[in-house]
Write an enzyme that holds these catalytic residues in place. Structure first.
Site, mmCIF file in Angstrom:
data_model
loop_
_atom_site.group_PDB
_atom_site.id
_atom_site.type_symbol
_atom_site.label_atom_id
_atom_site.label_comp_id
_atom_site.label_asym_id
_atom_site.label_seq_id
_atom_site.Cartn_x
_atom_site.Cartn_y
_atom_site.Cartn_z
ATOM 1 N N LYS A 1 -43.710 -54.592 -96.202
ATOM 2 C CA LYS A 1 -43.551 -55.381 -94.968
ATOM 3 C C LYS A 1 -42.102 -55.866 -94.813
ATOM 4 C CE LYS A 1 -45.864 -59.481 -94.591
ATOM 5 N NZ LYS A 1 -44.964 -60.584 -94.254
ATOM 6 N N ARG B 1 -36.845 -55.311 -91.830
ATOM 7 C CA ARG B 1 -35.378 -55.169 -91.881
ATOM 8 C C ARG B 1 -34.935 -53.828 -91.309
ATOM 9 N NH1 ARG B 1 -37.218 -58.773 -95.364
ATOM 10 N NH2 ARG B 1 -35.863 -60.360 -96.287
ATOM 11 N N ARG C 1 -44.875 -74.060 -89.245
ATOM 12 C CA ARG C 1 -44.014 -73.731 -90.402
ATOM 13 C C ARG C 1 -42.570 -74.165 -90.163
ATOM 14 N NH1 ARG C 1 -45.285 -67.783 -92.358
ATOM 15 N NH2 ARG C 1 -44.034 -68.526 -94.099
ATOM 16 N N ASP D 1 -45.280 -64.125 -103.231
ATOM 17 C CA ASP D 1 -46.465 -63.763 -102.439
ATOM 18 C C ASP D 1 -47.657 -63.374 -103.321
ATOM 19 O OD1 ASP D 1 -45.065 -64.300 -100.152
ATOM 20 O OD2 ASP D 1 -44.430 -62.232 -99.844
ATOM 21 N N LYS E 1 -46.542 -71.593 -96.404
ATOM 22 C CA LYS E 1 -46.736 -70.166 -96.086
ATOM 23 C C LYS E 1 -47.714 -70.046 -94.912
ATOM 24 C CE LYS E 1 -43.976 -68.401 -99.125
ATOM 25 N NZ LYS E 1 -42.754 -67.739 -98.640
HETATM 26 C C1 S3P Z 1 -39.998 -62.598 -97.122
HETATM 27 C C2 S3P Z 1 -39.583 -63.647 -97.913
HETATM 28 C C3 S3P Z 1 -40.512 -64.601 -98.539
HETATM 29 C C4 S3P Z 1 -41.926 -64.060 -98.557
HETATM 30 C C5 S3P Z 1 -42.336 -63.472 -97.243
HETATM 31 C C6 S3P Z 1 -41.420 -62.326 -96.856
HETATM 32 C C7 S3P Z 1 -38.992 -61.705 -96.532
HETATM 33 O O1 S3P Z 1 -40.503 -65.800 -97.791
HETATM 34 O O2 S3P Z 1 -42.831 -65.081 -98.928
HETATM 35 O O3 S3P Z 1 -43.662 -62.987 -97.284
HETATM 36 O O4 S3P Z 1 -39.334 -60.610 -96.061
HETATM 37 O O5 S3P Z 1 -37.802 -62.077 -96.554
HETATM 38 P P1 S3P Z 1 -39.428 -66.981 -98.066
HETATM 39 O O6 S3P Z 1 -38.095 -66.501 -97.652
HETATM 40 O O7 S3P Z 1 -39.917 -68.125 -97.221
HETATM 41 O O8 S3P Z 1 -39.535 -67.262 -99.541
#
Ligand code: S3P
Length: 436
Positions: free
Chosen positions: A21, A26, A120, A320, A347
């Site tokens: 994901k 990105r 959030r 995660d 989250k």
């Molecule tokens: C992610 C970063 C993480 C992760 C999220 C995806 C990302 O979050 O928990 O599922 O793709 O950069 P945080 O940046 O809040 O730690």
């Protein structure tokens, strides 16, 4: 949607899990900002990633999709003012990463989201991006976010108090539009997909090897870019999705499972390291590099496990995977304590509260702390039959689904369709790997 699941006799076979994901988000973003045609092979067609695709379509990017690939005709770093609001749905990654890109545009834009995303915290991106010169209006640090960009932005050196790849990526993406070198420092290195992919698209990113925490550099800088070069990217399987199948094979007796083509980036593989320390029979085979990311096949066999404590040093490398770790800890002999994981409270749901309340229902001995929890695990633990809540959080739903495989009876999960956020075919794949 409710789903009712029950015990499996073993988990067996060779499977692939959906694409990563984080990397898919990105790849869509940087391909949209590149000058010309990119291909994103094996992308993740989940709800969250579709929010990102729709956002860039709204800003003038042509994105075509078939079952496997995305064909993106990037329009360069300057996007078109979106027609209407950008709706990010449930996706924190869409919201926070796009904020960094919108900060460097010359138009005003608005990001909205669903009920969970609207709770959030967004100050974590508002603060650094405001320092860079963008103007933000928010609902007390929450969505909706109104962003008035500035071009060029100010280059800043920013020391974050949390290890968040979303915040880091927002600042690095904004750094593409800055007047000089933008520097970002974090307490423990978070996932580095943005750094790797920015380099592949031709941006000048530098990792400071002199600034290390726990033997890993946690300082990165980026120079402004005139243009990004289009790429042909292949997205590997998501280790955070593979984690549920790794857990299933570890916990169900007689299991033997191989998961092919999984991203094993060292900033994401904390879960594997922790499980191996607990006594798990896991091997990482056929490691190769694909589109700048390490990819491997993961082989897992049923194992008897012992407890382990996790602290703030390891959490960013498995952020995660904490809900599914909690299930594994319930069946690992002894006390496992998770601390330094307060980020779990913000989250897709408050994951500490969700784990504690639903695990208590299925008979786990669990204590709650502000920044984590403690579980008294038993090798012979079998969850009680129950109706459980997913809190519309994909990773909570999938954790409870894996719990059902070792349950004494039937487990009914409410709002089970939330798995579509990251793993659209989750229940089908679980069913096909579960042998009765
Ligand atoms: C992610 C970063 C993480 C992760 C999220 C995806 C990302 O979050 O928990 O599922 O793709 O950069 P945080 O940046 O809040 O730690």
């Amino acid at each position: 949607m409710k789903i009712t699941l029950s015990k499996a006799n073993k988990i067996e076979g060779t499977i692939e899990v959906p694409a990563d994901k984080s990397i898919t988000h990105r790849a869509i973003m940087l391909s949209s900002l590149a000058q010309g045609r990119s291909i994103v092979r094996n992308y993740l067609p989940s709800d969250d990633c579709i929010r990102t695709i729709d956002a860039f379509k709204k800003m003038g990017v042509e994105i075509k999709q078939d079952a496997k690939n995305l064909y993106i005709k990037g329009i360069g770093l300057k996007l078109n003012k979106p027609r209407g609001e950008i709706y990010a749905g449930n996706s924190g990654t869409t919201t926070r990463l796009i904020s960094g890109i919108l900060a460097g545009q010359t138009f005003e834009s608005v990001i909205t989201g669903d009920e969970s995303l609207s709770k959030r915290p967004m100050r974590r991106v508002i603060d650094p991006l405001t320092k860079m010169g963008a103007q933000f209006m928010s609902n007390n640090g929450l969505l909706p976010l109104k962003i008035k960009g500035q071009n060029p932005l100010n280059a800043i050196s920013y020391e974050s108090d949390k290890s968040s790849a979303q915040v880091k990526s927002a600042v690095l993406f904004a750094g593409l539009y800055a007047k000089g070198k933008t520097v970002y420092i974090e307490p423990v290195k978070s996932r580095d997909h943005s750094e790797r992919m920015l380099k592949a698209f031709g941006a000048q990113v530098e990792i400071d090897r002199n600034n290390v925490s726990n033997n890993v550099s946690n300082k990165v800088s980026i120079l402004p870019a005139q243009k990004l070069n289009p790429q042909d990217i292949s997205v590997p399987g998501d280790i955070s999705s593979a984690a549920f199948f790794i857990a299933a094979a570890l916990l169900v007796p007689n299991s033997n499972l191989t998961i092919k083509n999984v991203n094993v980036n060292p900033t994401r593989d904390g879960f594997i390291e922790v499980l191996q320390k607990m006594g798990a029979d896991i091997s990482i085979n056929n490691v190769k590099e694909v589109s700048g990311e390490p990819v491997a096949d993961i082989a897992v066999k049923y194992s008897k496990l012992k407890s382990l404590n996790l602290d703030a040093q390891i959490i960013p490398r498995m952020i995660d995977e904490i809900p599914i770790f909690a299930l594994i800890a319930s069946k690992a002999q002894g006390v496992s304590k998770v601390s330094g994981a307060g980020e779990l409270r913000v989250k897709e749901s408050d994951r500490i509260a969700a784990i504690v309340s639903q695990f208590s229902k299925i008979g786990v001995e669990i204590k709650e702390f502000e920044d984590g929890f403690e579980i008294n695990g038993r090798g012979d633990f079998a969850p009680k039959a129950a109706e459980v809540e997913s809190y519309k959080d994909h990773r909570i739903a999938m954790t409870l689904a894996v719990a059902s495989l070792i349950s004494q009876g039937e487990t009914t999960i409410n709002d089970a369709e939330c798995v579509n956020i990251s793993f659209p075919n989750f229940y089908e794949l679980l069913k096909s790997a579960s042998k009765s």
